[in-house]
Enzyme design. Structure first.
Site, PDB file in Angstrom:
ATOM      1  N   ASN A 292      -0.045  -4.977   4.692  1.00 42.90           N
ATOM      2  CA  ASN A 292      -1.260  -4.279   5.111  1.00 42.90           C
ATOM      3  C   ASN A 292      -2.464  -5.027   4.570  1.00 42.90           C
ATOM      4  O   ASN A 292      -2.583  -5.233   3.367  1.00 42.90           O
ATOM      5  CB  ASN A 292      -1.270  -2.849   4.580  1.00 42.90           C
ATOM      6  CG  ASN A 292      -0.119  -2.053   5.160  1.00 42.90           C
ATOM      7  OD1 ASN A 292       0.221  -2.204   6.334  1.00 42.90           O
ATOM      8  ND2 ASN A 292       0.511  -1.233   4.331  1.00 42.90           N
ATOM      9  N   ARG A 294      -5.600  -4.536   3.949  1.00 40.74           N
ATOM     10  CA  ARG A 294      -6.733  -3.642   3.684  1.00 40.74           C
ATOM     11  C   ARG A 294      -6.509  -2.947   2.357  1.00 40.74           C
ATOM     12  O   ARG A 294      -5.468  -3.094   1.736  1.00 40.74           O
ATOM     13  CB  ARG A 294      -6.806  -2.578   4.778  1.00 40.74           C
ATOM     14  CG  ARG A 294      -5.473  -1.857   4.924  1.00 40.74           C
ATOM     15  CD  ARG A 294      -5.553  -0.625   5.789  1.00 40.74           C
ATOM     16  NE  ARG A 294      -4.263  -0.288   6.353  1.00 40.74           N
ATOM     17  CZ  ARG A 294      -3.370   0.534   5.804  1.00 40.74           C
ATOM     18  NH1 ARG A 294      -3.604   1.091   4.640  1.00 40.74           N
ATOM     19  NH2 ARG A 294      -2.224   0.789   6.398  1.00 40.74           N
TER      20      ARG A 294
END
Lengths: 501, 178, 519
Positions: A292, A294
């Site tokens: 991911n 982020r």
């Protein structure tokens, strides 16, 4: 590069979270006001507001790249923080920012693209010798192809959206019979959620643990990890409780998995905050799932045990600064849990419980942190997720952290909504959870009841209902109704009334 | 002349759960409250605009009446909710009598558990439905929810179409029990 | 003289027969049906020990022909009398199903008529507890005449004293018309039925199989026909519901409604919520009942006909202790449009309020009348006119608050200023115009839209302009059609002072027998 101001292209608690760090760093913040929640709490926290309430476009406010880019340019804002969800993993958005010379607080567009596309991400993992699960080499062209591959690798298999995350566009298939139907559902859900109907198939590991590593890189080629998080308490792939570290890992495994995570990140010259997710099976073998690109919802547990501010790191790295710590300097201290307090009815299948927070009372203590985007009077709307708050509790040991968590949950009172608090209570009382022996099947296998009720709860509730009912009956039956007062009629009125008969 | 055979007792009630459990509450407003024959010593703190709670055995219990309609109550205590119907000895007796003589309604109404949009309806009017079979997909809170049948039978009317927006408790379709 | 003495013998004998007639055994029969005996019902309805029975010992007439079996019983199957309900005088009759199935014979009818006359003379509410198989066949024409005399009195008392019918068993044939004339009909779920012709006749004539419940159960009459105004799950709660309803109503058309003291907490800011109930998106539904609850005294809203024509909400509430009648469009159901059923429901409620000096509050959010062939062919014109007539004819204080949409004919109907509304307030979210933005733009800019490259965008822009220039409360305010645009959070305060100002309102109506409402 200097960051004077940041636009937060997000809402709720994460907007508030970013604002708090930015304020501390002396950076001005801009937030976006939407028609869906024009009175939201995060709007009161930012320094400036961009008004999107009069917009007429079909596309949702926080997904409208061009409108956001324009707002940044018009207001001469230096940087943008995407938070999580919405545009947080959109390579197009990151690219548009780069083109417009807006500092994107996150990784490069290329890294987002490669890791966002699960097929490429797997390819990279394979090249860097990170263990993987078997499955399709790319996206599936048809349900028939899904059937073919599934028959090769054996059931159960899982269908996943190529650009997915958060459980949407995912379907576990146990047998050949239902794969075509599931394919259709996953694909249509993926198209709705991510504007990309592509799905792929892979071997499904039954009851794995979900372990993820927080990694951090700078724009000078340095990459380190900040330990793992265990997110195995999930319902339909939605995380509910997270902890760090994980009770399943020893130093040796932690080192191996951490290195694998760093390798993945290195393959795309990753910088900023990222999370590498692994499945860990019963034999302590781990498989790369996805990265991911982020900040994660559950980043606070890592912050609690490392004493770091990950948002601050993100901003510093976006400015071009070097990582402040080396791997060897990262110190893990104690244990932390995060409980997602969602407005959901745990007694009827976690269905959303919309409404107004009439009253909220939060526990306060040195080892408790609460990240929230709501205050009294806030509304939980159907437009966004149902998260009310995150309760993060730290303890010197896992046992102590559990005890402190139980006390904190007792003091967390919310009026006006049904929340997941009774669920958290139930988890904390579960024997195997307390021992740290649990995996992603925990909810379905271990928890026959998804909420904890005290011994006297039902009896007291029964009494209270009766009390209220009888009270009301009494009110009507006794002197409270003042019929005589109704007879006090002004002579003016009475005369007119009589006359008009 | 006052004549009556009926004796109503104004101080005895039953809080009944949908599962047939019941709590006999004696004298709920008085000093000497009894629940299931045992005396109960509680303090109720109920100030408008604040939390409502009761204190029992030195512990605080947060309370909230989520819904009330006539004698039906949904009460939340420490985040967990319970349904009760408050019955008097007479209505309690009636409930028992009627539950013996009356059969379940033949038609099961499937309602929307939450507001949302119907993405797909997987069944057709007149078709045979098995318990546990998926009926339609409701999108709410950005998630697709598969609504399954809790009975077996023949599908009657479908009141909505694909892409219709529905409110909570709207009757989506009706199933005649087999 | 000793009570056991000769002079009392007959008296005591009668008492004994009477006791037998109401023995526990008889009562148990009713209980086995899930019902209470007539006497128990009376006992529950009236304040402890306050009920005084009249004509307990009248006997049925002896002139039966011998066709069919006649059961002779004191009282002839109905109890009549007076007593206190919540400490106020009220009259009642209760039919006894155990005497010839509660069937209505000549004496039975005469007793009911007697108590109706008394209630009307005394200006006190009358409650009928109905549990009757219908006309007594054995008595023929006499029982039909009996019905007529009851109907006649129902109509005479209409609008003078509150009349309440409580259906607690069957009400078949002629028995249904008296309730339908009275102001409110209560039904107990699962044990009460109303129909003109029963399932057997339906089967005979139409060869349709229908159960009692499906033909005329409480559920059907609450939801579909709208005959039942209130439905409860058991008899005690039904009777409690009657008491609750009465607590909002005056005894007669000269009194004012009763009063319940309201204790308000100054710190309580829950009414601030009024500000964000109406969604910004004009097409999003919301529950208008939330608005009602927040305006009224806490917990005081008592809804009438909750399940019927749910696109309009009607009921009683209190403002600082004083009863008001509330009508509100319900955007949650059919977008709050007016249709045949909702017009009738609203109109009847207004007529009641006006008869009994209950001020009317209208909460308006109406996009218009429900379009459709079905509606037009079934006479929405006439039925819609009922609502209009009822409003215009009402002389009680009338206040309207426009919450959001107020378009076209529906604007006029919903108690507009020129229909005699005393105060018209609007929230800032109000949109008042001849039609909604989409419709207006499509008509006024037909050519421009056709010529545009991007008609959707143009339409949106024009709609926004329309909202800005025409469909907002400020235009109406400046022209004087709205008295004030108010802060939603302030609504309650405004209404309290406005109703106070209107308290002594009186309108001189032209003298006439009665108007001709489009029935």
């Amino acid at each position: 590069m200097e960051i004077k101001s940041i636009l937060i292209a997000n809402r709720g608690e994460i907007a508030v979270r970013v604002i708090n760090t930015a304020r501390m760093m002396g950076i001005a913040t801009w937030v976006i006001k939407t028609a869906k929640e024009p009175n939201a709490y995060y709007l009161t926290q930012g320094d400036h507001i961009i008004d999107f309430t009069e917009r007429t476009e079909e596309i949702a406010e926080f997904l409208d790249i061009e409108a956001i880019v324009k707002a940044i340019k018009d207001n001469n804002i230096s940087a943008v923080h995407p938070g999580y969800g919405f545009l947080a993993e959109s390579p197009v958005f990151a690219k548009r920012c780069a083109e417009e010379k807006i500092i994107y607080i996150g990784p490069s567009s290329e890294a987002i693209f490669k890791m966002g596309n699960k097929t490429i991400a797997k390819q990279l993992a394979r090249e860097h010798k990170v263990p993987l699960l078997g499955g399709s080499k790319g996206n599936l062209a048809s349900p028939e192809e899904a059937v073919k591959i599934a028959n090769e690798i054996g059931y159960p298999v899982i269908l996943k959206a190529a650009s997915g995350g958060g459980g949407r566009g995912m379907r576990i298939v146990e047998e050949e019979k239902s794969i075509a139907k599931m394919f259709k559902m996953a694909s249509s859900e993926a198209e709705k959620a991510f504007n990309d109907p592509d799905v792929f198939v892979e071997k499904y590991v039954r009851n794995p643990r979900h372990i993820e590593f927080q990694i951090f890189g700078d724009q000078h080629g340095n990459i380190i990890h900040l330990g793992e998080r265990e997110c195995s308490v999930q319902r339909k792939h939605q995380k509910l409780i997270e902890e760090s570290p994980s009770a399943a890992l020893d130093e040796n495994l932690r080192k191996k998995m951490g290195e694998a995570a760093i390798n993945i990140a290195k393959s795309v010259n990753y910088f900023s905050a990222g999370t590498v997710e692994f499945l860990l099976d019963d034999d302590m073998k781990f498989y790369f799932m996805e990265m991911n690109t982020r900040i994660q919802v559950e980043h606070p547990v890592t912050e609690m045990i490392t004493g770091l501010d990950l948002i601050e790191w993100q901003i510093r790295i976006a400015r071009g600064e070097k990582l402040p710590l080396k791997q060897s300097e990262v110190k893990i201290n104690g244990w932390a849990f995060e409980f997602r307090i969602n407005a959901e009815d745990v007694q009827s299948g976690f269905s959303p419980s919309l409404g107004i927070i009439e009253k909220i009372s939060l526990p306060r203590s040195k080892n408790i942190r609460i990240d929230t985007g709501v205050v009294e009077g806030s509304r939980i709307t159907p437009y966004f997720d149902s998260m009310v708050a995150k309760l993060i509790v730290h303890g010197e040991t896992r046992e102590k952290a559990i005890l402190y968590s139980q006390n904190a949950l007792k003091k967390l009172w919310i009026k006006g909504l049904k929340t997941t608090i009774p669920f958290c209570n139930a988890v904390l009382l579960n024997k195997n959870f307390r021992k740290g022996k649990y995996d992603t099947s925990f909810l379905t296998k271990e928890m026959t009841k998804h909420y904890h009720e005290g011994q006297d709860d039902e009896m007291l509730a029964a009494f209270f209902a009766t009390y209220d009912f009888v009270n009301e009956v009494e009110k009507v039956e006794t002197k409270e109704v003042d019929f005589d007062k109704g007879k006090n009629i002004a002579p003016w009125v009475l005369k007119k009334r009589l006359k008009s008969l | 002349m006052v004549r009556h055979n009926g004796k109503t007792q104004k101080d005895k009630f039953y809080a009944c759960t949908p599962k047939g459990k019941n709590y006999e509450v004696v004298n709920p407003l008085g000093e000497k409250v009894k629940v299931k024959g045992k005396s109960l010593s509680v303090t109720i703190v109920n100030e408008p605009g604040n939390f409502t709670y009761l204190i029992y055995k030195k512990k605080k219990y947060q309370l909230e009446i989520l819904e009330k309609n006539q004698n039906k109550y949904t009460v939340m205590i420490n985040g967990v909710w319970y349904n009760f119907s408050i019955e008097t000895p007479i209505s309690y007796k009636r409930m028992k009598t009627l539950s013996k003589t009356q059969v379940l309604s033949r038609v099961e109404k499937i309602t929307a558990p939450m507001p949302g949009k119907i993405l797909d309806i997987m069944v057709e009017e007149g078709s045979q439905i098995k318990e546990g079979e998926a009926l339609f997909i409701l999108e709410a809170m950005k998630m697709q929810n598969e609504i399954v049948s809790n009975v077996s039978g023949k599908l009657g009317k479908i009141n909505f179409r694909q892409n219709d927006n529905v409110m909570k408790d709207d009757i989506i379709l009706e199933i005649e029990r087999a | 003289m000793d009570i056991e003495g000769r002079n009392f013998k007959k008296f005591l004998d009668r008492e004994k027969i009477f006791e037998e007639q109401n023995s526990q055994e008889v009562v148990e029969k009713q209980h086995a049906r899930g019902k209470l005996s007539a006497r128990e019902r009376i006992h529950i309805l009236f304040d402890e020990g306050s009920f005084e029975e009249i004509d307990a010992f009248v006997a049925p007439l002896g002139d039966d022909t011998g066709f069919g079996k006649m059961q002779r019983a004191y009282g002839d199957g109905v109890i009549i009398g007076h007593g206190k309900i919540s400490n106020r005088l009220a009259f009642a009759y209760a039919q006894d199903f155990n005497v010839m199935g509660g069937s209505l014979g000549q004496i039975h009818a005469r007793k009911i008529a007697k108590i109706q006359d008394m209630a009307l003379k005394m200006g006190a509410p009358i409650i009928g507890l109905i549990d009757s198989g219908g006309a007594r066949i054995q008595e023929g024409i006499a029982s039909l005449a009996g019905y007529s005399s009851i109907f006649y009195r129902n109509v005479q008392a209409s609008g003078v004293i509150p009349q309440v019918s409580v259906i607690m068993g069957p009400a078949a044939g002629g028995a249904v018309y008296s309730p339908s004339i009275t102001d409110f009909v209560f039904m107990t779920n699962k044990t009460s039925y109303m129909f003109v012709t029963g399932p057997n006749v339906v089967k005979e004539v139409l060869n349709e199989d229908v159960t009692l419940e499906e033909l005329g159960g409480a559920e059907v009459h609450s939801r579909k026909s709208g005959i039942a105004n209130l439905m409860y799950e058991d008899e005690e709660n039904t009777l409690f519901g009657v008491k609750k309803l009465l607590s909002y109503l005056p005894s007669n058309n000269l009194d004012n409604p009763p009063y319940i003291e309201c204790i308000e907490d100054a710190k309580d800011n829950t009414r601030m919520k009024l500000r964000d109930i109406v969604p910004d998106d004009a097409n999003k539904p919301y529950d208008v009942k939330e608005v009602i609850h927040l305006i009224c005294d806490k917990g005081s809203f008592f809804e009438i006909s909750e399940l019927f024509a749910q696109n309009i909400v009607v009921g009683f509430g209190r403002l600082e202790g004083k009863t008001i009648g509330i009508l509100a469009n319900q955007p949650k159901v059919l977008a709050g449009t007016l249709d045949i059923n909702s017009s009738m429901k609203g109109a009847r409620f207004i007529r009641f309020c006006d008869s009994f000096n209950i001020p009317i509050l209208t909460l308006e959010d109406v996009p218009g009348f429900l379009p459709g062939v079905d509606q037009e062919h079934n006479g929405i014109i006439r039925h819609g006119a009922k609502l209009l007539y009822a409003y215009a004819d009402a002389t009680v204080p009338r206040i309207t608050v426009i919450l959001r949409k107020s378009y076209g004919g529906a604007y006029c109907v919903m108690n507009s200023k020129n229909l005699g509304g005393d105060f018209n307030f609007a929230w800032p979210t109000a949109e008042i115009a001849v039609m909604g933005p989409e419709g207006a733009v499509a008509i006024l800019y037909k050519r421009e839209l056709a010529a545009s490259d991007d008609p959707l965008k143009l339409k949106k822009e024009l709609a926004a302009q329309y909202r800005n220039e025409i469909a907002n409360p400020y235009v109406a305010d400046e022209k004087g059609y709205i008295d004030e645009v108010i802060d939603p959070a302030n609504t309650r305060k405004k209404l309290i002072s406005a109703f106070e100002a209107l308290e002594n309102k009186h309108v001189n109506v032209p003298s006439r027998k009665h108007g001709n409402i489009p029935l």
